[in-house]
Design an enzyme around this catalytic site. Structure first.
Site, mmCIF file in Angstrom:
data_model
loop_
_atom_site.group_PDB
_atom_site.id
_atom_site.type_symbol
_atom_site.label_atom_id
_atom_site.label_comp_id
_atom_site.label_asym_id
_atom_site.label_seq_id
_atom_site.Cartn_x
_atom_site.Cartn_y
_atom_site.Cartn_z
ATOM 1 C CG ASP A 1 -1.797 1.116 1.254
ATOM 2 O OD1 ASP A 1 -2.740 1.402 0.591
ATOM 3 O OD2 ASP A 1 -1.557 2.033 2.206
ATOM 4 C CD GLU B 1 16.122 -14.289 2.533
ATOM 5 O OE1 GLU B 1 15.574 -15.157 3.279
ATOM 6 O OE2 GLU B 1 16.573 -13.297 2.752
#
Length: 553
Positions: free
Chosen positions: A206, A267
């Site tokens: 956001d 990751e």
């Protein structure tokens, strides 16, 4: 629980992400507010649409001043929505149905009820004293500069305990974090890692260009009249539009943080969508999605405005493509979301919804280059609901009433069954917002049984997009189309016949000249009849009102 995985596919590239606003999707415990179990109970419906992923708006612990976009604890589910166990069950069910799960992350600010802020507020020398943007007043007691809040008024709030102002780009109860502080960045990356470990497939970030501010706190210059007219992020009667926001957002330091964020996401094989609310968003979107370095994709408010003309849409899409060519980034398009009036009303003639137009707009959205965010109820052609002031919840709407009716009209409960209490949203408790006046007539069960419904057309279009690699991954090239309501473009992918698409977004039939000889002409899957025909001179297409057509080259 560990969710480390070596997934390196690009499922997000060209994906359709279905946005769920949890307060209004389905209420499983009959308290008037939607919840995580309600979402889980309806995931089969979402999977049957043919989308690739869901994006769930905030469900974290919050005082709900801005309905979850004011986070008080990033790691806790607010009891209003359920528990962490409910969230884990939701992910398991979504994955079993083949759906990816993306969640909102609000990193630029927290609620003033967050423990970090409450510690920062105590003194000027505690361990978190500089985790938020604090500043002394000017000699006359006024705020340190002229920055404004998106929601109206100054962006500074006086705190008598510290005898300083703190920055809030939105509500006064949404304090901006100080991203210049290394510990803040580390803490926020830790919050993202927490949800990666729980198995989420991605995040929607956001207000991701609000994450840094000018260290010198320089005032913004005024915007010219022409610049004010170009602002798409706020209403023109909001004083926020009267400034050039050079110093309070979209700062260059954000690029390095986004690289750290991308490294963390990689990751776990998690994807990302950035919301870019900027007066000139296209270069920002390109920089923020530079290939392999920062966010995976981003969207702006470019097609979330009242402007619905063919030339405007073409300008925005071509403009973004030109910028993305510079960075190798990737865009995402949306016509509706939880912050703007629903497109079925916003782009309809005189605000009157039309099912043919709704289906044609879905066809347009699903054939543009890029990924797509599809807002709940958009597949039903739901129009904007009219919420009276007495029932208004949105603080933004209350601040600008009556010229602006707020964002509640697009946040009303999802209608599932026409003849059920509250159209099946729950079993009797008064919903937090009233249902739209005619939404029950557009309920899922009504449209399920109608092969000509907007829902049936949406499913057909989504299935077509899945089948056609050129629509998910191909390039886009526009051709001249006459007038304000026409669009003509090609989608191209090596080794596949190009698709040529024409759209009439207006209420009158029109002829669109063709670039050259094409193959067979056909209606788009799920789009309205009567279908387009060759024009009398054989050199173009004759399109009925609110229609679309496709041909191969």
């Amino acid at each position: 629980m560990s969710a480390r995985r070596a997934v390196r596919d690009e499922w997000w590239r060209g994906a359709v992400v279905y946005q769920i606003y949890p307060r209004s999707f389905a209420d499983s415990n009959n308290d008037g507010v939607g919840d995580l179990r309600g979402i889980t109970e309806h995931l089969a419906y979402v999977a049957h649409l043919g989308v690739d992923a869901i994006w769930i708006s905030p469900f974290f612990k919050s005082p709900m001043a801005d309905f979850g976009y004011d986070v008080a604890d990033y790691r806790q589910v607010d009891p209003l929505f359920g528990t962490l166990a409910d969230f884990d069950a939701l992910i398991a069910q979504a994955h079993a149905l083949g759906l990816k799960v993306m969640i909102d992350q609000v990193l630029s600010h927290t609620s003033t009820e967050h423990a970090w802020f409450q510690e920062s507020q105590v003194s000027r020398d505690n361990p978190r004293a500089d985790w938020y943007v604090w500043a002394d007043p000017q000699p006359d007691g006024t705020p340190p500069n002229n920055w404004l809040s998106v929601f109206g008024g100054p962006a500074w709030h006086w705190d008598s305990q510290r005898r300083q102002y703190y920055l809030h780009s939105f509500l006064a109860s949404q304090a901006d974090l100080n991203f210049h502080h290394p510990a803040v960045q580390e803490a926020l990356l830790g919050e993202v890692r927490f949800w990666c470990e729980r198995g989420v497939d991605g995040f929607r970030f956001d207000a991701c260009n609000h994450q840094f501010h000018d260290r010198a706190l320089r005032s913004n210059p005024p915007a010219s009249a022409a610049e004010q007219a170009e602002v798409s992020t706020v209403r023109p009667d909001n004083p926020y539009a009267m400034q050039r926001h050079l110093h309070d957002k979209t700062q260059p330091e954000n690029l390095a943080f986004l690289e750290r964020l991308r490294a963390l996401l990689d990751e776990y094989g998690a994807a990302s969508i950035g919301e870019v609310g900027d007066e000139h968003p296209l270069p920002v979107m390109a920089d923020y999605t530079e290939a392999g370095k920062r966010l995976h994709m981003a969207y702006s408010f470019a097609l979330l405005t009242p402007e619905a003309s063919g030339p405007h849409i073409r300008e925005q899409v071509q403009g973004l493509e030109a910028e993305l060519a510079r960075t190798g980034g990737w865009g995402c398009w949306a016509l509706s979301n939880h912050d703007v009036p629903r497109v079925a009303s916003r782009w309809a003639p005189h605000g009157q919804p039309d099912d043919a137009l709704s289906a044609t707009l879905l066809a347009l959205l699903l054939t543009l280059k890029g990924s797509v965010c599809l807002y709940q109820g958009e597949e039903l052609g739901l129009p904007e609901a009219d919420i009276p002031f007495a029932r208004l919840q949105d603080p933004y709407g209350k601040a600008f009433w009556p010229r602006f009716k707020g964002r509640d009209g697009c946040r009303t409960p999802m209608p599932w069954w026409r003849d059920a209490v509250n159209a099946g949203f729950n079993t009797g408790a008064e919903p937090w917002l009233p249902l739209g006046a005619d939404h029950a007539q557009r309920a899922v069960d009504v449209q399920e049984s109608n092969p000509a419904s907007v829902l049936a057309r949406a499913r057909a279009l989504l299935a077509w997009r899945r089948r056609e690699a050129v629509l998910r991954q191909g390039e886009i090239r526009f051709h001249h189309a006459p007038g304000q309501h026409a669009l003509l473009f090609e989608r191209l992918l090596p080794g596949q016949a190009p698709l040529v698409l024409a759209f009439n977004l207006g209420g009158r039939a029109l002829d669109i000249p063709l670039p050259d000889t094409l193959g067979g002409l056909s209606a788009l899957p799920g789009t309205p009849l009567p279908m387009a025909q060759l024009s009398p001179d054989g050199r173009g297409w004759h399109l009925p009102p609110h229609s679309a057509a496709v041909a191969t080259r």
